[in-house]
Write a protein that holds these residues in place. Structure first.
Motif, PDB file in Angstrom:
ATOM      1  N   GLY A 255       3.643  -7.582   2.016  1.00 47.23           N
ATOM      2  CA  GLY A 255       3.541  -7.507   0.563  1.00 47.23           C
ATOM      3  C   GLY A 255       2.977  -6.179   0.100  1.00 47.23           C
ATOM      4  N   VAL A 256       1.890  -5.748   0.718  1.00 49.40           N
ATOM      5  CA  VAL A 256       1.294  -4.458   0.353  1.00 49.40           C
ATOM      6  C   VAL A 256       2.259  -3.320   0.673  1.00 49.40           C
ATOM      7  N   GLY A 259       5.062  -3.146  -1.804  1.00 50.56           N
ATOM      8  CA  GLY A 259       4.622  -2.617  -3.090  1.00 50.56           C
ATOM      9  C   GLY A 259       4.522  -1.099  -3.087  1.00 50.56           C
ATOM     10  N   LEU A 263       6.928   1.703  -5.143  1.00 53.85           N
ATOM     11  CA  LEU A 263       6.426   2.727  -6.054  1.00 53.85           C
ATOM     12  C   LEU A 263       7.033   4.092  -5.754  1.00 53.85           C
TER      13      LEU A 263
END
Length: 530
Positions: A255-256, A259, A263
């Motif tokens: 998940g991190v 993300g 970006l």
């Protein structure tokens, strides 16, 4: 997903080797080893480094294109242009650089060198550093699985200077700068096996590596995800009872990482799929740039020991010499089989051998090629071979993994654009890990068995030695472009340069660089719509 300790560190069976001498410790410390790998790379490319401003590592039409990319990034940023699009080639429509192999991150990192010492020097530095960094990062990854540091160093040497790396050094930095691959292997182990770090920090590291890989080579990022998925499937087959226990940690890391990647990737991917001059459809010719079955055993002209009778066969392989980097050789294959048979119960050997075999098999493409002849026999039939040798639950899962991935590479959009022969990168990565395990665990007492194994190892290393001097080519630029004569052209004007730059002809792009991009051209070696 936790596995028994042998996958993470040598098992309790392995006796601690005798204390190495101080000089050996110094040679195998990471900083010293990086210097050694660097010196070896300089020696390999010595023919170019005697004149690094006027000669280029490699050969063919591709190096000038990448030299152009390295120069475009600082030029675009200093002039306020979009670094992911240019109209300086194929004017007036221009080209979408996200549909090219434009390595924008490398252009940014090398900008100080490019602006001071020139793009040709920067390109030569990039190709030299790529080998040293690949070997060094592989050493860091393998060191986690062995007791003897020099065993990991030998594995790193095989990976960083493998026939795959030699072939891509002819002119493909986008798939030749591969140091992120071993780092991703470390990250995978941390996320799936060890799970001792903060998942948030580890996720940030994985996301950063993925973002960097995206801006160097989307293809490598895609195949890294593919290999990670195959490794995960194999590990589930080995220890299905650990899935629920470990899943939460893995999902946090993913998940991190997703993300952070999102970006960084949102603008480049928007440019690629929705920006001007977006390209649709398959880019690479289907079933051409593949591993020839004979290429696994026969050397190419890039090897030091390559009899003319054998290179006459390898020269007939489909595709180009850039993609003929599959040579393992019979002696190395014997060592790998010995490792698998002797230490099959060790999880690291099981997983690495299955992934190496899967990557090599998938690199064969849609149908078998043998001695330069396309047989028409589907390579997917190898699934039956995997089924025949499956000895564990995970081994029996291997045919299913191979069949699904093979079908995806043959038919699924985006995956269909992966060049199959480049999957040999991962075959060499895991073969190098297996070699490190073999050297680390072998009992070097003077016995007949040991002497025979050492003899095979020496022959294997000799067959893989690269030919020196490595290919180099002069960057011949007409005096008009490299002297003040080009100033007769107004800045930003449009000029037609002959020979016309198009597929497999890129000299005009190098000449345009020599004029410091003073003019635009209605031509270029690039992917365009249609």
């Amino acid at each position: 997903m936790s596995l028994p300790a042998p996958l993470l560190r040598p098992d309790s069976r392995a006796s601690t080797p005798a204390q190495p001498r101080a000089w050996l410790i110094r040679l195998t410390t990471p900083a010293a080893l990086l210097g050694i790998y660097g010196l070896l790379a300089l020696g390999l490319f010595a023919a170019t480094w005697t004149q690094p401003f006027s000669h280029v590592i490699g050969d063919g039409p591709d190096p000038p294109v990448f030299i152009w990319y390295l120069r475009w990034v600082p030029f675009a940023l200093s002039h306020g242009f979009n670094p992911l699009f240019t109209s300086y080639v194929d004017f007036p429509d221009g080209i979408n650089l996200m549909w090219q192999t434009s390595v924008p991150l490398l252009g940014l990192l090398l900008a100080p060198v490019t602006l001071t010492l020139g793009p040709i020097f920067a390109y030569n530095l990039l190709m030299t550093a790529s080998m040293a960094l690949a070997a060094w990062c592989a050493f860091l990854a393998f060191r986690r699985h062995v007791v003897r540091p020099w065993a990991a160093a030998l594995g790193g040497l095989l990976f960083g200077f493998s026939p795959y790396m030699l072939a891509q050094s002819l002119g493909h930095p986008h798939v030749g700068v591969v140091f992120i691959c071993p780092l991703m292997l470390i990250a995978f182990e941390e996320a799936v096996l060890r799970q001792t770090r903060s998942p948030w920090r580890l996720g940030a590291m994985v996301g950063g590596l993925a973002a960097a890989q995206l801006l160097i080579s989307e293809e490598l990022l895609l195949t890294q995800v593919l290999l990670a998925a195959m490794a995960l499937a194999i590990l589930i087959g080995l220890r299905p009872d650990q899935v629920r226990m470990r899943a939460t940690y893995v999902l946090k890391v993913l998940g991190v990482a997703a993300g952070i990647l999102a970006l960084v990737a949102v603008w480049p991917l928007w440019m690629q799929f929705f920006g001007p001059q977006a390209v649709h459809g398959a880019l690479a010719a289907s079933n051409v740039f593949v591993t020839d079955v004979a290429g696994l055993l026969l050397p190419t002209s890039l090897q030091a020991i390559a009899p003319a009778a054998l290179t006459a066969v390898t020269d007939r392989f489909s595709g180009s010499q850039y993609e003929a980097g599959a040579f393992l050789g019979l002696p190395l294959l014997v060592l790998l089989v010995l490792t698998v048979v002797r230490w099959w119960r060790t999880p690291v050997v099981q997983v690495a051998s299955m992934l190496a075999a899967l990557a090599a098999a998938l690199s064969l493409g849609v149908t078998f090629h043998l001695g330069g002849v396309t047989t028409g026999v589907p390579a997917g039939l190898l699934a039956l071979g995997f089924l025949a040798v499956g000895r564990t639950r995970a081994g029996r899962l291997t045919p299913v993994i191979f069949g699904l991935v093979w079908a995806g590479l043959a038919t699924v959009p985006l995956l269909h654009n992966v060049v199959p022969s480049r999957l040999m990168l991962y075959a060499f990565l895991f073969a190098s890990l297996l070699l490190a395990v073999l050297v680390d665990r072998w009992d070097f007492a003077l016995t007949r068995r040991t002497m025979a194994a050492v003899a095979v190892a020496v022959v294997a290393l000799l067959t893989l030695l690269p030919r020196i001097p490595f290919a180099t080519s002069p960057a011949n630029v007409p005096a008009f472009f490299s002297t003040g004569a080009v100033s007769t052209l107004p800045t930003g004007s449009v000029a037609l340069v002959v020979p016309y730059a198009h597929e497999f002809e890129s000299r005009a792009m190098l000449w345009q660089l020599s004029a410091d991009l003073r003019f635009k051209m209605p031509e270029g070696y690039a992917n365009r719509p249609g």
